[in-house]
Structures are given as C-alpha cells and as structure tokens.
Design a protein around this motif. Structure first.
Motif, PDB file in Angstrom:
ATOM      1  N   UNK A 148       0.857  -1.028   0.297  1.00  0.00           N
ATOM      2  CA  UNK A 148      -0.104   0.206  -0.415  1.00  0.00           C
ATOM      3  C   UNK A 148       0.267   1.340   0.273  1.00  0.00           C
ATOM      4  N   UNK A 149       0.227   2.936  -0.315  1.00  0.00           N
ATOM      5  CA  UNK A 149       1.067   3.611  -0.224  1.00  0.00           C
ATOM      6  C   UNK A 149       0.093   4.682   0.020  1.00  0.00           C
ATOM      7  N   UNK A 150      -0.438   5.201   0.675  1.00  0.00           N
ATOM      8  CA  UNK A 150      -0.851   6.792   0.561  1.00  0.00           C
ATOM      9  C   UNK A 150      -0.361   8.172   0.520  1.00  0.00           C
ATOM     10  N   UNK A 151      -1.064   8.642  -0.288  1.00  0.00           N
ATOM     11  CA  UNK A 151      -0.559   9.976  -1.458  1.00  0.00           C
ATOM     12  C   UNK A 151      -1.372  11.011  -0.456  1.00  0.00           C
ATOM     13  N   UNK A 152      -1.154  12.061  -0.626  1.00  0.00           N
ATOM     14  CA  UNK A 152      -0.969  13.740  -0.733  1.00  0.00           C
ATOM     15  C   UNK A 152      -1.409  14.014  -2.158  1.00  0.00           C
ATOM     16  N   UNK A 153      -0.171  15.019  -1.938  1.00  0.00           N
ATOM     17  CA  UNK A 153      -0.093  15.908  -2.953  1.00  0.00           C
ATOM     18  C   UNK A 153       1.199  15.134  -4.098  1.00  0.00           C
ATOM     19  N   UNK A 154       2.126  14.061  -3.535  1.00  0.00           N
ATOM     20  CA  UNK A 154       2.471  13.697  -4.793  1.00  0.00           C
ATOM     21  C   UNK A 154       4.328  14.589  -4.400  1.00  0.00           C
ATOM     22  N   UNK A 155       4.159  15.475  -3.899  1.00  0.00           N
ATOM     23  CA  UNK A 155       5.295  16.513  -3.321  1.00  0.00           C
ATOM     24  C   UNK A 155       6.425  16.055  -2.563  1.00  0.00           C
ATOM     25  N   UNK A 156       6.595  14.585  -1.866  1.00  0.00           N
ATOM     26  CA  UNK A 156       7.675  13.731  -1.108  1.00  0.00           C
ATOM     27  C   UNK A 156       7.498  12.654  -1.800  1.00  0.00           C
ATOM     28  N   UNK A 157       7.132  12.733  -3.135  1.00  0.00           N
ATOM     29  CA  UNK A 157       7.786  10.979  -3.945  1.00  0.00           C
ATOM     30  C   UNK A 157       8.953  11.060  -4.795  1.00  0.00           C
ATOM     31  N   UNK A 158       9.368  10.061  -4.594  1.00  0.00           N
ATOM     32  CA  UNK A 158      10.291   9.991  -5.990  1.00  0.00           C
ATOM     33  C   UNK A 158       9.908   8.786  -6.799  1.00  0.00           C
TER      34      UNK A 158
END
Length: 125
Positions: A47-57
């Motif tokens: 599982x991966x929980x996302x918000x705005x995706x700004x802290x994601x690579x």
C-alpha cells in the motif's frame, strides 16, 4: 469507493515521473477510508498513501494499491481570545489552508506558506 486498475501516477507526483500502479483509489470521505482499510483484497499487497505527491520519487511501477487522500473541508471549530482551532481535510492543499487562515485574520501559520503538498502530508515533511 471506486477502484481503478493499472492507473497512471504521472499527475500524482510533482516530478511527473511516469509510473503505474496495480490499483488506485481516491478517498473522498471517512466512509471511503473505512472501506479501504477493511477491503480484504488490499490486505496482503503493498500500500502507498498519497497526498499531493510532492515528497515522492517513483522509480517505476508500484505493484500494489495507491490510495490518494482527497478528504476536503475547512472549518473553524473553536475560537477563543488566545487561540483558534481549525479543522482541515487531509486532502486540502497546504498553501491554500495557510492562506485561508491568513484571510480569516489568524496569525501563526504564515511562516509555513508555500510548502507543497496537502494538509495530511505537509506536517510530515
């Protein structure tokens, strides 16, 4: 809760890395969150929980389920002489939330403006 299969994640990460996930769900309500947590199909996969995706690579496709937290809503719950309590949905844009508090005349969050992401994710950064 709507489940999308083999969803493109490009617009859900600020670096716009092209990637897909096996399943994608948007959590708009607390009932959606409960349904997602209780869904037996998602219990034994990543599982991966996302918000705005700004802290994601992203390094490639994600083999599990991605849950986009999209809970919305802004409200003042309590206002006292010395403090104000605001409630914000985890899917609200963080900078818009800060600007909302400033527009209401509440001081204290202005130094946290321009942080990318959502209310649910920005405090983690």
């Amino acid at each position: 809760m709507h489940v999308e299969e083999h969803a493109l994640l490009t617009r859900h990460n600020t670096l716009r890395v092209p990637a897909r996930c096996r399943y994608f769900v948007r959590l708009h309500t607390l009932a959606d969150v409960d349904a997602f947590i209780m869904e037996p199909h998602f219990r034994n996969i990543p599982r991966l929980t996302l918000g705005g995706g700004s802290n994601l690579l992203l390094r490639g496709d994600f083999p599990g389920v991605v849950a986009l937290v999209a809970l919305r809503g802004l409200a003042t719950t309590h206002a006292y002489e010395e403090a104000v309590y605001l409630r914000a949905g985890a899917g609200e844009d963080w900078h818009a939330f800060v600007m909302h508090s400033i527009e209401l005349g509440y001081a204290g969050l202005e130094n946290l403006s321009l942080i990318p992401g959502t209310v649910g994710g920005a405090p983690i950064q």
